[in-house]
Design a protein around this motif. Structure first.
Motif, short mmCIF file in Angstrom:
data_model
loop_
_atom_site.label_atom_id
_atom_site.label_comp_id
_atom_site.label_asym_id
_atom_site.label_seq_id
_atom_site.Cartn_x
_atom_site.Cartn_y
_atom_site.Cartn_z
N ARG A 137 -37.17 14.39 -124.43
CA ARG A 137 -37.97 15.45 -123.83
C ARG A 137 -37.89 16.75 -124.63
NH1 ARG A 137 -35.38 15.05 -118.12
NH2 ARG A 137 -35.81 17.27 -118.19
N ASN A 183 -27.00 4.48 -120.33
CA ASN A 183 -27.72 4.92 -119.13
C ASN A 183 -27.79 6.44 -119.05
OD1 ASN A 183 -28.46 2.47 -118.07
ND2 ASN A 183 -26.71 2.29 -116.70
N PHE A 186 -31.05 7.86 -120.75
CA PHE A 186 -32.34 7.37 -120.26
C PHE A 186 -33.16 8.44 -119.53
CE2 PHE A 186 -35.11 5.14 -117.27
CZ PHE A 186 -35.81 4.30 -118.14
N PRO A 187 -32.59 9.18 -118.58
CA PRO A 187 -33.41 10.17 -117.84
C PRO A 187 -33.94 11.30 -118.72
CG PRO A 187 -31.34 9.73 -116.71
CD PRO A 187 -31.22 9.16 -118.08
N TYR A 188 -33.37 11.49 -119.89
CA TYR A 188 -33.77 12.58 -120.78
C TYR A 188 -34.85 12.15 -121.77
CZ TYR A 188 -29.58 14.81 -118.96
OH TYR A 188 -28.63 15.35 -118.12
N THR A 191 -41.67 9.27 -121.66
CA THR A 191 -42.21 7.95 -121.28
C THR A 191 -42.20 7.01 -122.48
OG1 THR A 191 -43.63 8.97 -119.60
CG2 THR A 191 -44.19 6.74 -120.32
N MET A 194 -38.64 5.96 -123.11
CA MET A 194 -38.17 4.99 -122.12
C MET A 194 -38.69 3.59 -122.44
SD MET A 194 -38.45 7.08 -118.52
CE MET A 194 -37.35 8.46 -118.16
#
Length: 202
Positions: A137, A183, A186-188, A191, A194
């Motif tokens: 991001r 893991n 992953f949230p950072y 799309t 990911m």
């Protein structure tokens, strides 16, 4: 095998099993069936022995990281824990006794801090390049990335600190470690990031 290497291997195993505070140079000598003087000939103090083991761990890690895939940075980051896992297990006491070692040995503590700072500089450049590739991001600033790196280091240490003897019988332990570490990022990811993450790790 040279006596010096035998001393290091034996000490490392004892430190891993009993904790570095609970092992003396005399115990290392007894385990090897050699004289105490033979041990102190190679390592005058326990501090010197631990520092030598730390340098071995760093050198082994650097050798493995030479295989890092700089052409495919995200894949390289996700695969790195797989390659460093064995080294972390080999020198487990550095994770389990990390705080005590830092408190007990100033020279080792300073080296740990410097090596960590150098490692973060290199990792920061990789994270910034992932942003340019639109895999991480873009709104994350350097302060966020620094936090992410600190959190990653803390999680790795936490994983090894909490291992129990029965865990070493788990044939999937390495795979669980890789997933546990990866893991975090992953949230950072974007799309796009990911999607690539899932394609690499299934």
């Amino acid at each position: 095998m040279k006596t010096k290497d035998k001393i290091k291997n034996t000490a490392r195993a004892l430190f891993n099993n009993k904790g570095f505070r609970n092992v003396t140079l005399r115990e290392v000598a007894k385990e090897l069936c050699i004289s105490y003087g033979n041990v102190t000939y190679h390592f005058k103090t326990k501090n010197q022995l631990i520092l030598n083991l730390y340098e071995d761990m760093q050198n082994e890690t650097l050798e493995i990281l030479k295989t890092f895939d700089y052409e495919n940075l995200l894949k390289g980051i996700l695969e790195a824990p797989k390659f460093t896992f064995e080294i972390s297990i080999k020198y487990l006491f550095f994770y389990v006794d990390f705080i005590e070692i830092k408190r007990s040995y100033t020279d080792i503590s300073l080296k740990l801090e410097q090596d960590n700072a150098d490692r973060k500089k290199g990792y920061l450049q990789i994270l910034q390049r992932l942003q340019l590739q639109e895999l991480l991001r873009g709104e994350l600033i350097d302060k966020d990335l620094d936090y992410l790196m600190d959190l990653s280091g803390a999680m790795r240490t936490f994983f090894f600190i909490n291992l129990h003897p029965k865990n070493f019988l788990d044939v999937d332990l390495k795979d669980k470690y890789v997933v546990y570490v990866n893991n975090l990022i992953f949230p950072y990811l974007t799309t796009k990031g990911m999607e690539k993450y899932k394609s690499y790790l299934g």
